[in-house]
Design a protein around this motif. Structure first.
Motif, PDB file in Angstrom:
ATOM      1  N   ALA A 192       1.319  13.274  -0.582  1.00 27.98           N
ATOM      2  CA  ALA A 192       0.643  12.721  -1.763  1.00 27.98           C
ATOM      3  C   ALA A 192       1.338  11.463  -2.266  1.00 27.98           C
ATOM      4  CB  ALA A 192       0.588  13.772  -2.862  1.00 27.98           C
ATOM      5  N   LEU A 193       0.518  10.435  -2.565  1.00 31.46           N
ATOM      6  CA  LEU A 193       1.015   9.156  -3.071  1.00 31.46           C
ATOM      7  C   LEU A 193       0.039   8.599  -4.095  1.00 31.46           C
ATOM      8  CD1 LEU A 193       1.929   7.499   0.354  1.00 31.46           C
ATOM      9  CD2 LEU A 193       3.562   8.352  -1.334  1.00 31.46           C
ATOM     10  N   THR A 194       0.528   7.690  -4.936  1.00 27.84           N
ATOM     11  CA  THR A 194      -0.351   6.967  -5.850  1.00 27.84           C
ATOM     12  C   THR A 194      -0.994   5.812  -5.091  1.00 27.84           C
ATOM     13  OG1 THR A 194       1.356   5.409  -6.559  1.00 27.84           O
ATOM     14  CG2 THR A 194       1.172   7.485  -7.818  1.00 27.84           C
ATOM     15  N   GLN A 195      -2.060   5.253  -5.670  1.00 32.53           N
ATOM     16  CA  GLN A 195      -2.700   4.093  -5.045  1.00 32.53           C
ATOM     17  C   GLN A 195      -1.732   2.916  -4.984  1.00 32.53           C
ATOM     18  OE1 GLN A 195      -7.307   4.954  -6.216  1.00 32.53           O
ATOM     19  NE2 GLN A 195      -6.612   2.884  -6.351  1.00 32.53           N
ATOM     20  N   ARG A 196      -0.917   2.766  -5.994  1.00 29.11           N
ATOM     21  CA  ARG A 196       0.079   1.684  -5.987  1.00 29.11           C
ATOM     22  C   ARG A 196       1.046   1.862  -4.818  1.00 29.11           C
ATOM     23  NH1 ARG A 196       2.066  -2.203  -9.354  1.00 29.11           N
ATOM     24  NH2 ARG A 196       4.283  -2.625  -9.234  1.00 29.11           N
ATOM     25  N   GLN A 197       1.510   3.074  -4.604  1.00 27.12           N
ATOM     26  CA  GLN A 197       2.401   3.334  -3.477  1.00 27.12           C
ATOM     27  C   GLN A 197       1.697   3.048  -2.144  1.00 27.12           C
ATOM     28  OE1 GLN A 197       3.253   7.371  -4.760  1.00 27.12           O
ATOM     29  NE2 GLN A 197       5.439   6.859  -4.984  1.00 27.12           N
ATOM     30  N   LEU A 198       0.415   3.428  -2.056  1.00 30.45           N
ATOM     31  CA  LEU A 198      -0.350   3.154  -0.843  1.00 30.45           C
ATOM     32  C   LEU A 198      -0.464   1.650  -0.600  1.00 30.45           C
ATOM     33  CD1 LEU A 198      -3.133   5.842  -1.208  1.00 30.45           C
ATOM     34  CD2 LEU A 198      -1.484   5.684   0.671  1.00 30.45           C
ATOM     35  N   SER A 199      -0.704   0.885  -1.658  1.00 35.28           N
ATOM     36  CA  SER A 199      -0.781  -0.572  -1.526  1.00 35.28           C
ATOM     37  C   SER A 199       0.548  -1.131  -1.031  1.00 35.28           C
ATOM     38  CB  SER A 199      -1.135  -1.230  -2.864  1.00 35.28           C
ATOM     39  OG  SER A 199      -2.460  -0.959  -3.211  1.00 35.28           O
ATOM     40  N   GLN A 200       1.630  -0.631  -1.587  1.00 34.57           N
ATOM     41  CA  GLN A 200       2.951  -1.129  -1.195  1.00 34.57           C
ATOM     42  C   GLN A 200       3.309  -0.736   0.230  1.00 34.57           C
ATOM     43  OE1 GLN A 200       5.048   0.525  -4.567  1.00 34.57           O
ATOM     44  NE2 GLN A 200       5.135  -1.465  -5.565  1.00 34.57           N
ATOM     45  N   MET A 201       2.969   0.464   0.620  1.00 40.04           N
ATOM     46  CA  MET A 201       3.334   0.932   1.963  1.00 40.04           C
ATOM     47  C   MET A 201       2.508   0.276   3.064  1.00 40.04           C
ATOM     48  SD  MET A 201       4.092   4.942   1.259  1.00 40.04           S
ATOM     49  CE  MET A 201       4.814   5.282   2.853  1.00 40.04           C
ATOM     50  N   THR A 202       1.269  -0.098   2.737  1.00 39.92           N
ATOM     51  CA  THR A 202       0.392  -0.701   3.739  1.00 39.92           C
ATOM     52  C   THR A 202       0.345  -2.224   3.629  1.00 39.92           C
ATOM     53  OG1 THR A 202      -1.518  -0.471   2.270  1.00 39.92           O
ATOM     54  CG2 THR A 202      -1.119   1.330   3.849  1.00 39.92           C
ATOM     55  N   LEU A 203       0.940  -2.765   2.569  1.00 38.48           N
ATOM     56  CA  LEU A 203       0.856  -4.193   2.260  1.00 38.48           C
ATOM     57  C   LEU A 203      -0.588  -4.666   2.169  1.00 38.48           C
ATOM     58  CD1 LEU A 203       3.799  -5.818   4.248  1.00 38.48           C
ATOM     59  CD2 LEU A 203       3.663  -5.301   1.816  1.00 38.48           C
ATOM     60  N   MET A 204      -1.414  -3.806   1.564  1.00 34.44           N
ATOM     61  CA  MET A 204      -2.811  -4.153   1.334  1.00 34.44           C
ATOM     62  C   MET A 204      -3.036  -4.314  -0.167  1.00 34.44           C
ATOM     63  SD  MET A 204      -5.022  -1.862   4.057  1.00 34.44           S
ATOM     64  CE  MET A 204      -4.624  -0.295   3.298  1.00 34.44           C
ATOM     65  N   ASP A 205      -3.933  -5.218  -0.513  1.00 35.23           N
ATOM     66  CA  ASP A 205      -4.295  -5.467  -1.899  1.00 35.23           C
ATOM     67  C   ASP A 205      -4.867  -4.197  -2.529  1.00 35.23           C
ATOM     68  OD1 ASP A 205      -4.842  -7.541  -4.075  1.00 35.23           O
ATOM     69  OD2 ASP A 205      -6.837  -6.656  -3.788  1.00 35.23           O
ATOM     70  N   LYS A 206      -4.673  -4.068  -3.849  1.00 36.30           N
ATOM     71  CA  LYS A 206      -5.119  -2.849  -4.538  1.00 36.30           C
ATOM     72  C   LYS A 206      -6.627  -2.661  -4.515  1.00 36.30           C
ATOM     73  CE  LYS A 206      -5.048  -4.919  -9.131  1.00 36.30           C
ATOM     74  NZ  LYS A 206      -4.478  -4.840 -10.473  1.00 36.30           N
ATOM     75  N   VAL A 207      -7.409  -3.736  -4.462  1.00 36.46           N
ATOM     76  CA  VAL A 207      -8.871  -3.597  -4.482  1.00 36.46           C
ATOM     77  C   VAL A 207      -9.379  -2.902  -3.212  1.00 36.46           C
ATOM     78  CG1 VAL A 207     -11.071  -4.831  -4.591  1.00 36.46           C
ATOM     79  CG2 VAL A 207      -9.188  -5.485  -6.112  1.00 36.46           C
ATOM     80  N   PRO A 208      -9.007  -3.371  -2.000  1.00 36.71           N
ATOM     81  CA  PRO A 208      -9.460  -2.644  -0.802  1.00 36.71           C
ATOM     82  C   PRO A 208      -8.899  -1.221  -0.737  1.00 36.71           C
ATOM     83  CG  PRO A 208      -8.575  -4.790  -0.185  1.00 36.71           C
ATOM     84  CD  PRO A 208      -8.336  -4.611  -1.645  1.00 36.71           C
ATOM     85  N   VAL A 209      -7.680  -1.019  -1.236  1.00 43.42           N
ATOM     86  CA  VAL A 209      -7.106   0.328  -1.244  1.00 43.42           C
ATOM     87  C   VAL A 209      -7.924   1.220  -2.162  1.00 43.42           C
ATOM     88  CG1 VAL A 209      -5.098   1.705  -1.949  1.00 43.42           C
ATOM     89  CG2 VAL A 209      -4.779  -0.357  -0.567  1.00 43.42           C
ATOM     90  N   ASN A 210      -8.256   0.731  -3.342  1.00 42.07           N
ATOM     91  CA  ASN A 210      -9.068   1.511  -4.285  1.00 42.07           C
ATOM     92  C   ASN A 210     -10.423   1.852  -3.670  1.00 42.07           C
ATOM     93  OD1 ASN A 210      -9.774   2.685  -6.869  1.00 42.07           O
ATOM     94  ND2 ASN A 210     -11.052   0.884  -7.179  1.00 42.07           N
ATOM     95  N   ARG A 211     -11.061   0.857  -3.051  1.00 43.98           N
ATOM     96  CA  ARG A 211     -12.376   1.069  -2.427  1.00 43.98           C
ATOM     97  C   ARG A 211     -12.280   2.125  -1.326  1.00 43.98           C
ATOM     98  NH1 ARG A 211     -13.318  -4.039  -0.633  1.00 43.98           N
ATOM     99  NH2 ARG A 211     -13.699  -4.653  -2.773  1.00 43.98           N
ATOM    100  N   ALA A 212     -11.263   2.014  -0.488  1.00 41.56           N
ATOM    101  CA  ALA A 212     -11.087   2.973   0.610  1.00 41.56           C
ATOM    102  C   ALA A 212     -10.815   4.375   0.068  1.00 41.56           C
ATOM    103  CB  ALA A 212      -9.940   2.527   1.520  1.00 41.56           C
ATOM    104  N   CYS A 213      -9.998   4.475  -0.960  1.00 38.41           N
ATOM    105  CA  CYS A 213      -9.700   5.791  -1.545  1.00 38.41           C
ATOM    106  C   CYS A 213     -10.956   6.432  -2.109  1.00 38.41           C
ATOM    107  CB  CYS A 213      -8.618   5.666  -2.622  1.00 38.41           C
ATOM    108  SG  CYS A 213      -6.978   5.301  -1.951  1.00 38.41           S
ATOM    109  N   ARG A 214     -11.783   5.654  -2.769  1.00 33.91           N
ATOM    110  CA  ARG A 214     -13.041   6.188  -3.324  1.00 33.91           C
ATOM    111  C   ARG A 214     -13.953   6.693  -2.205  1.00 33.91           C
ATOM    112  NH1 ARG A 214     -12.264   7.285  -8.492  1.00 33.91           N
ATOM    113  NH2 ARG A 214     -11.405   5.528  -9.603  1.00 33.91           N
TER     114      ARG A 214
END
Length: 155
Positions: free
Chosen positions: A54-76
């Motif tokens: 389990a990770l936060t979206q911010r952690q996912l963005s940092q670990m993948t070096l992806m912008d928060k918007v595509p990460v948020n969209r993918a998570c949804r």
């Protein structure tokens, strides 16, 4: 136009690294898009959650070096497909933790052998020592690039 600009670009390591990365990602993405209806960003999120828990979206963005918007969209999208579940983060009441659901773990378990087989195929042109050297070199280059805040990332 002469061949000179292309020659300079062909010798520019960041360009070569980007092209190699895109080629490898595209090759793997073809398989999990066709078989599992997942986009590259969605699979990266699932792969990180499958590896890290389990990770936060911010952690996912940092670990993948992806912008928060595509990460948020993918998570949804992953939540909509019941592959990822969101729950409150007890350490930080403002954020949520995302984790693979049972279905998400099952899909992850089916994709990983496929991804590893493609990795073996693609990197079969290198012997074991060369693969280890490449991994070590990539880690060193990544570390030399420094750390990035997920908020500062640009597509």
């Amino acid at each position: 136009m002469t061949g000179r600009p292309a020659q300079r670009l062909a010798g520019f390591l960041p360009y070569q690294l980007s092209i190699a990365s895109n080629a490898v990602s595209t090759r793997i993405a073809e398989q999990y898009r066709r078989r599992f209806d997942l986009k590259t960003t969605e699979w990266r999120i699932m792969a990180v959650l499958g590896d890290s828990g389990a990770l936060t979206q911010r952690q996912l963005s940092q670990m993948t070096l992806m912008d928060k918007v595509p990460v948020n969209r993918a998570c949804r999208k992953l939540e909509d497909r019941d592959l990822v579940a969101r729950r409150p983060n007890e350490r930080d009441g403002r954020s949520h933790l995302l984790e693979l659901t049972a279905e998400g773990r099952a899909v992850h378990a089916r994709i990983m052998p496929l991804a590893q087989a493609i990795e073996s195929e693609l990197f079969g042109v290198l012997d074991q020592a060369e693969r280890e050297t490449l991994r070590d070199l990539l880690v060193r280059v990544r570390e030399a690039a420094g750390e990035f805040d997920a908020e500062s990332l640009v597509d």
